[in-house]
Structure formats: C-alpha cells, structure tokens
Design a protein around this motif. Structure first.
Motif, PDB file in Angstrom:
ATOM      1  N   TYR A 117      70.476  69.829  11.958  1.00 31.80           N
ATOM      2  CA  TYR A 117      69.421  70.823  11.783  1.00 31.80           C
ATOM      3  C   TYR A 117      69.710  72.074  12.610  1.00 31.80           C
ATOM      4  O   TYR A 117      69.564  73.211  12.116  1.00 31.80           O
ATOM      5  N   CYS A 159      69.364  69.014   1.606  1.00 27.14           N
ATOM      6  CA  CYS A 159      70.013  69.635   2.764  1.00 27.14           C
ATOM      7  C   CYS A 159      71.456  70.024   2.430  1.00 27.14           C
ATOM      8  O   CYS A 159      71.932  71.085   2.859  1.00 27.14           O
ATOM      9  N   PHE A 219      64.877  69.689   5.446  1.00 28.02           N
ATOM     10  CA  PHE A 219      65.291  69.013   6.672  1.00 28.02           C
ATOM     11  C   PHE A 219      64.127  68.266   7.317  1.00 28.02           C
ATOM     12  O   PHE A 219      64.252  67.107   7.723  1.00 28.02           O
TER      13      PHE A 219
END
Length: 514
Positions: free
Chosen positions: A66, A125, A165
C-alpha cells in the motif's frame, strides 16, 4: 540539508524563515513524543488480543504494498503541471486535462473500483498498478490526445487506490479472524506513513529531476516501481471478493457455508448493491456526504494554497514550495499519529468506532478554523500558514477516523463499490471548481471550502443522532447472542459498540431468518 537551510536563510525574510524553522522543530518534537506513546499503546493492544495470531505480519503484508502504491501517486503530483508547460500547452488545454482526470474518476473510476468486488480485490490492486503505469508512460508523448488518455487513466487509478486496497485489507482481516479493533491501528499507521512517504516521494522526485534535467523522469520511475509492487502483491496476498465470512462477528452454519468466491450475478451488481446500501441506511449516506464534502474542500485547498501564500510572502519568488509542502505533510503525519495515540488511550472506555465518530466532528471544526484566515486579504503570512497547518493536522487525523467508520459500517459484499461511490460528489465538486477557477477570487474559493465544511458539520450532527438512536435500541445480551449462534467480540477490554451490533449483526441475522 544544511546547505539547503542556509540557502533558504539567505533567500527568505527572517520572520518567515523563523516561522518555518519553528514549525519544523514542533513537528519533529511531536512525532518523537507521539511515536513513543503510540509504541507503548500498540504493544499493550497487541498483547491483549487473545487467540489472534499474525496481526503484526498481516499489518506488514498490507502496509508495504500500500505504501509503495501511495509513493507512486505522490511522486507524480508536483510535476504534472510542469510537464504540460514543458509541452507548451495552453492554460485552457491544461485545465481540460485536469477536468478529464477528475471526470474519468467520477464516471469510469467508480465503475472500475466497484468491479473489484466482482473480479477480486487483489486483482483490483493489480489493475491499479497496470493503469497507473500506463498513465505515467503517456507523459513521454507531447500529443494532447495521448496526454488526455493518460489523465483518464490517472482518474481511474486514483479510484482504485482509494477503494481496492482498503477493501482487500478489511476482507482479508475478517477471513483470518482479526478483529476490527486491530484494523484501527493498521489504518492509523497507514495514514501516518502516507504523510512520511509523501515527503520521501517529493525528495526522490526532486533528485531525479535534478539528475536527469527532465520533469518526466519521476513518471518513468513509476512503472518500474509498480511492476515490482505487483509481483509483491502476487506473492504475498490472497484473493478475496465481495462476500467473505466475518469470523469475529458471526459463527453460523449458514455463514460458514458461503463461498469465498464472488457471489454476484453480473458486473453491475456490486455497484447497484453499493448504491442501495447507501440509500437505504441514512447513516451511511451521511458518512459518505461528510467524506465527500471534506475531501472536496481539501482538493480545492490544494489548488489554492500556493497563490495564497505567495501573495502574502515578503519574497514570493523565493518561497520554498517544496519545504512548505513537506511541513504540511509533517503536520498531517502528526495528526495521524495523534489519532493512533487517542485510540490507544481510550480503548478501555470507548470502542474505536465511537471514538472515531466523536473525533470526526472536532476535526471538521478544526479544518474550518484553519481555512478561515484566507477569507481576509489583510491576513498575514504567519497567520495564514498557521491556519493551513491546522487544516493539514486535522486532515491527517480525519483520514484514519473515516477508515475506521467505513470498516465498522459498510457491508463487505459491496465495500469497494460503496467506498468508490463516496468519491463521486468529491470529483463532481472539484470539476465545477476547476471550471470556474478563472472567475473566482481567493476569498470566494475559501468561502466555498468553508461552506462545504459547514455542510459536513451539519451532516455529522445528524450522523451522531443516528448513532445515538441506534445505541439506545435493544441489543441482544451476550447470553441471547450465544443462544442464537452469535458471540460478543472482545479485544482486551474493548467491546464492539452497540450501534455496530444493531446495524451489522442484528439486521444480518434477521435477513437470514427471513
């Protein structure tokens, strides 16, 4: 750093330089103090989680990809406008490019992000890594149409970064049996690291520009970083979809029999379910409005602060924009870390969702107070900069509070879609402001920001009324819950808030009975 500070000392008036030095000292001191307090609180929290293993490893497994993704987003920001100027685009064309980015996020980004509930959050993602890389590669072309396509890709990537995320994190935590209380620490840490990585990204981007002599160099770094990040995600993350079993909340034969794969019939189902869940439950609508209005005011502030400070500076040509941005991010980091300490210190008396809801109102007021000096043209540089730092401090603490509330209140089956839908009013507001930017004065833009924050405060007042109403409803006792196949969540001495029980557990059990 010493050379840079000495250079700034010669370029700036002593009063302004002393102000920035004072802020830097305060930020470092507060970060050291809060980091010490946060470390002790988190150790107690993790040690008090009975029967939960792998919380720290899960935290690292989520945060590393992330933070890398946010790094690639931050490194682009300072150089978008510079690249367009280098290609000798007109101001109207540049404005159209920015409108295209937010418009793409408004229309295509909302659908693409909600699609992650169908194709998988991990795939969402990975899709961010691909689309963001393509967006950055288009900066190598001077063609307006290719740059326009790149901005459209950038808008879609922003929606995926904002929604996919976080949704993967919450769903995977539920799958592993990690209580929502532990997610509070993860989101506050993510917000804190986000501010730090913004500073790091600005320094790396500046170094690349100086070394290569081109403003395109930071954009060419992004595909390389995101390719490595995609490999890391593939290696360490497992896929999850819009329907998972939440182990800490419900243990029933019906729940355990749910498949881990997607449970939707078509590609629009997650988006439709997200819209339905927001419209059917007023507290979710209010939470979305609060997020949209405050985020919109922050976006407008991003377009506003440079010219506002230059007008009040004694040496506007020598104003160190990079240092000002770093100080803003520093205060944002202080706010996030302070929020973490607050959650840790109040965990024995108040559940995280209650704490987040209460903090949210104060942070909205603080943001409005920080912006208010911009209404008056005679406001000094010192007063205005202090106000802007207060706004960044409030925003740094606001971000994890919103994440905690979304974690506790949103349905997991449409979590990504609902999170993306919360950005729709934000993007629409920014598009309108960009369209009228040339005809609005600084005071008018500041007044618009304050109006949005004031409406958000009114929404928060109604939001708290709904929570208090739900908190007063009859909720099954622990004995009744065990009799009906549910159990009470405890993390140390934390008890899941009663409005969470009323809004999440009770309706789900009634729905299954029906």
């Amino acid at each position: 750093l010493s050379y840079s500070f000495c250079t700034l000392l010669n370029l700036m008036e002593n009063g302004e330089w002393n102000l920035l030095w004072y802020h830097a000292g305060c930020i470092v001191s507060l970060l050291v103090f809060l980091a010490y307090k946060s470390r002790g609180g988190n150790e107690v929290t993790e040690s008090s989680v009975d029967g939960i293993e792998g919380v720290s490893s899960f935290k690292r497994r989520y945060l590393v990809p992330y933070i890398i993704a946010t790094f690639t987003d931050w490194i682009q920001g300072p150089y978008q406008f510079k690249v367009y100027l280098e290609y000798e685009l007109s101001e109207s064309d540049i404005g159209l490019l920015y409108v295209a980015g937010f418009g793409s996020s408004l229309i295509c980004g909302t659908f693409t992000a909600s699609l992650a509930d169908k194709i998988g959050r991990r795939n969402g993602c990975l899709l961010y890594c691909l689309i963001c890389s393509l967006s950055c590669l288009t900066k190598n072309s001077p063609s307006f149409h290719i740059l326009l396509l790149g901005r459209a890709f950038g808008g879609i990537a922003a929606s995926l970064l904002f929604a996919a995320f976080e949704s993967w994190c919450v769903s995977d935590a539920h799958r592993q049996g990690i209580p929502k209380t532990c997610l509070t620490a993860i989101f506050t840490t993510a917000s804190m690291l986000n501010g730090i990585i913004a500073i790091v990204a600005s320094l790396v981007g500046h170094a690349l520009v100086v070394y290569t002599g081109s403003f395109i160099a930071p954009f060419n770094l992004v595909p390389i970083v995101l390719s490595l990040n995609a490999l890391l995600i593939l290696q360490t993350w497992e896929e999850n979809y819009g329907e998972v079993v939440e182990k800490p909340d419900v243990e029933s034969p019906e729940a355990s029999s749910k498949a881990s794969g997607p449970q939707v019939d078509n590609l629009l189902s997650p988006l439709i379910e997200g819209i339905r869940s927001i419209l059917e439950e007023p507290h979710l609508s209010l939470l979305g409005l609060i997020a949209s209005l405050f985020d919109a005011s922050i976006y407008i502030f991003i377009f506003l602060w440079t010219m506002s400070l230059e007008r009040r500076s004694a040496s506007p040509k020598n104003l160190p924009h990079g240092l000002l941005f770093a100080l803003f991010m520093g205060w944002s980091t202080v706010g996030a870390l302070g929020c973490d300490v607050t959650f840790s210190s109040l965990r024995t008396n108040y559940p995280p969702a209650h704490t987040a809801a209460l903090l949210l109102g104060g942070l909205l007021w603080a943001g409005g107070i920080g912006l208010s000096p911009g209404l008056f043209p005679w406001t000094s540089f010192t007063v205005l900069f202090n106000g802007y730092c207060l706004l960044e401090l409030a925003f740094g603490a606001y971000t994890p509070c919103q994440a905690v509330l979304r974690t506790h209140l949103l349905r997991d089956s449409s979590r990504t879609a609902a999170t993306a839908l919360y950005r729709v009013p934000t993007n629409l507001s920014v598009i309108l402001v960009l369209y009228f930017t040339g005809s609005l004065s600084e005071a008018a833009e500041t007044a618009l920001c304050l109006s949005l924050i004031f409406i958000a405060i009114m929404c928060h007042y109604q939001f708290m009324k709904f929570l208090k109403k739900d908190d007063g409803e009859d909720v099954p006792s622990s004995t009744d819950q065990r009799r009906h196949g549910t159990k009470v969540d405890k993390v140390g001495s934390d008890v899941v808030p009663t409005f969470q029980l009323a809004k999440q557990r009770l309706p789900s059990s009634l729905h299954e009975t029906e």
